[in-house]
Design an enzyme around this catalytic site. Structure first.
Site, PDB file in Angstrom:
ATOM      1  N   GLY A  44       0.743  -1.243   0.000  1.00  0.00           N
ATOM      2  CA  GLY A  44       0.000   0.000   0.000  1.00  0.00           C
ATOM      3  C   GLY A  44       0.775   1.296   0.000  1.00  0.00           C
ATOM      4  O   GLY A  44       0.165   2.368  -0.016  1.00  0.00           O
ATOM      5  N   LYS A  69       2.416   2.789  -2.329  1.00  0.00           N
ATOM      6  CA  LYS A  69       2.131   3.568  -3.536  1.00  0.00           C
ATOM      7  C   LYS A  69       0.701   4.094  -3.530  1.00  0.00           C
ATOM      8  O   LYS A  69       0.435   5.207  -3.997  1.00  0.00           O
ATOM      9  CB  LYS A  69       2.417   2.718  -4.779  1.00  0.00           C
ATOM     10  CG  LYS A  69       3.869   2.264  -4.867  1.00  0.00           C
ATOM     11  CD  LYS A  69       4.094   1.307  -6.024  1.00  0.00           C
ATOM     12  CE  LYS A  69       5.516   0.760  -6.029  1.00  0.00           C
ATOM     13  NZ  LYS A  69       5.808  -0.088  -4.827  1.00  0.00           N
ATOM     14  N   CYS A 105      10.041  -5.049  -8.556  1.00  0.00           N
ATOM     15  CA  CYS A 105      11.170  -4.978  -7.619  1.00  0.00           C
ATOM     16  C   CYS A 105      12.118  -6.152  -7.907  1.00  0.00           C
ATOM     17  O   CYS A 105      12.439  -6.936  -7.026  1.00  0.00           O
ATOM     18  CB  CYS A 105      10.698  -4.974  -6.182  1.00  0.00           C
ATOM     19  SG  CYS A 105       9.631  -6.353  -5.713  1.00  0.00           S
TER      20      CYS A 105
END
Length: 421
Positions: free
Chosen positions: A242, A244, A353
């Site tokens: 969360g 972002k 990522c």
């Protein structure tokens, strides 16, 4: 059974990671009986042991005639790492000897554990600092060397061994300098705050008021690259945990946060409430979602998470690379589907990522070939703290753990801004 302690819990965590291939993030049960500060300490002890395990095993091999059972070996590993990095010899040895002594199968090995750990507290532990930086396992190291070269991977391993500080993202109306002074933090070139030794996060100034949230500096860049405007409809696809979503909502966007995990989305709800921000929460499969159209979409696609090894030293031991193919296929599907939800003239962030080009640069190259009129917007990557040398040929941004070495590194990420003409 004795009450759990941070050390005994850390050993239990190591048993799960190294014996069952579990990730630390999945292991809430062993931690549930500890108070918050002790949970943090147990996780730190387990993480430090995983980072230093190669060195610990090298030292222990000089003292052991044969490798003991995993539980005992993990006790020795944890003790060796603690003792060789400044732990109090009396406290470490006594507790770990008592721990093995309470186990019905291994209590006969109390003398062995006592003898070896006392040796580690003495001359046997002195070579610790002279041993090489622990290397990543071959399943991960080999493709990274192929992509970035041996020197770069060695630098990433150094960053992984050093561990990760804690980064914070402030709400847009908060003053970074003020909060840096209050928290004893450093303001990073990209605007994030960095804490070297934060202690208990929830006890820090600004936490309960919702002035900031924990988010690695690299992980904060995709939303900043999206540059949401007040009133824009924005979809955060694969939103949990969360960070972002909070960035997008704090910018004034009308945010839809979607993720397949109800449990992880509960954490998003909690953080929205703490920071007094709002977003529509949708729990569901991103590939089946038919909302929109959206002015902007952020796709933080499921990936190998190899860019997070400095914060998650369990990852190299809990995984083996066998999931790469399925993840890459899922990323392709998710990117293609997200484009169908985008309004004409809208923009889409694709990010992972991951340190693997197949989950970043190659994905975008292939998407550009599949979709007529799709292009990258490299100018959107011109943000404070971004080195122009981090930009890639196809128009994306490559971040690596060995970047900012003098500041403590960053997570590995790939970010691209896509626009459909």
């Amino acid at each position: 059974m004795p009450a759990p302690t941070p050390r005994s819990t850390a050993v239990a965590l190591l048993d799960k990671v190294l014996g069952e291939g579990r990730l630390l993030s999945e292991l809430s049960a062993p931690l549930s009986r500890l108070a918050a500060p002790d949970r943090a300490r147990a996780l730190r002890l387990a993480s430090d042991t995983l980072r230093g395990m190669d060195r610990a095993d090298r030292l222990l091999s000089r003292q052991l005639r044969k490798t003991p059972q995993l539980h005992v070996m993990n006790i020795l590993r944890l003790g060796t790492v603690e003792l060789c990095t400044g732990g109090d010899a009396h406290g470490v040895v006594d507790e770990l000897v008592s721990l093995v002594g309470t186990h019905p199968r291994y209590k006969r090995l109390r003398g062995l554990v006592n003898a070896i750990l006392r040796q580690m507290a003495g001359d046997a532990g002195k070579p610790w600092k002279d041993l090489r930086i622990p290397r990543l396992p071959g399943w991960l190291r080999d493709p990274l060397v192929s992509a970035w070269g041996n020197g770069a991977v060695s630098a990433m391993e150094k960053a992984q061994f050093s561990g990760a500080p804690v980064d914070l993202t402030l709400k847009p109306d908060e003053d970074p300098s003020k909060w840096a002074d209050r928290l004893g933090a450093t303001v990073l070139p990209s605007g994030s705050l960095r804490l070297a030794n934060p202690g208990q996060i929830s006890a820090l100034p600004g936490y309960s008021e919702g002035a900031w949230w924990v988010q690695d500096a690299a992980a904060a860049l995709p939303a900043r690259t999206l540059a949401p405007k007040a009133g824009e409809r924005v979809l955060d696809l694969c939103a949990a945990p969360g960070g972002k979503t909070l960035q997008l909502a704090a910018a004034g966007a009308i945010v839809t946060a979607l993720d397949i995990s109800e449990k992880r989305m509960e954490r998003v709800r909690e953080n929205l409430a703490r920071t007094n921000l709002s977003a529509e929460i949708v729990v569901g499969d991103g590939l089946r979602y038919q909302g929109g159209p959206f002015d902007a979409i952020l796709v933080d696609a499921p990936c190998s998470a190899t860019g997070t090894i400095r914060r998650h030293p369990d990852l190299p031991y809990a995984k083996d690379g066998s999931e790469f193919g399925a993840l890459i296929a899922l990323q392709t599907q998710m990117l293609d589907h997200a484009l169908t939800l985008l309004a004409p003239g809208g923009r889409l962030i694709f990010c992972t990522c991951s340190l693997l080009p197949d989950e970043g640069e190659v994905q975008v190259e292939q998407a550009l070939a599949r979709h007529n009129g799709l292009r990258t917007d490299a100018s959107a990557l011109d943000l404070p703290g971004i080195d122009p040398g981090w930009k890639t040929e196809e128009g994306g941004l490559r971040l690596r753990p060995d970047y900012w070495p003098e500041l403590g590194g960053m997570d590995g990420f790939y970010i691209a801004v896509l626009r459909q003409d």
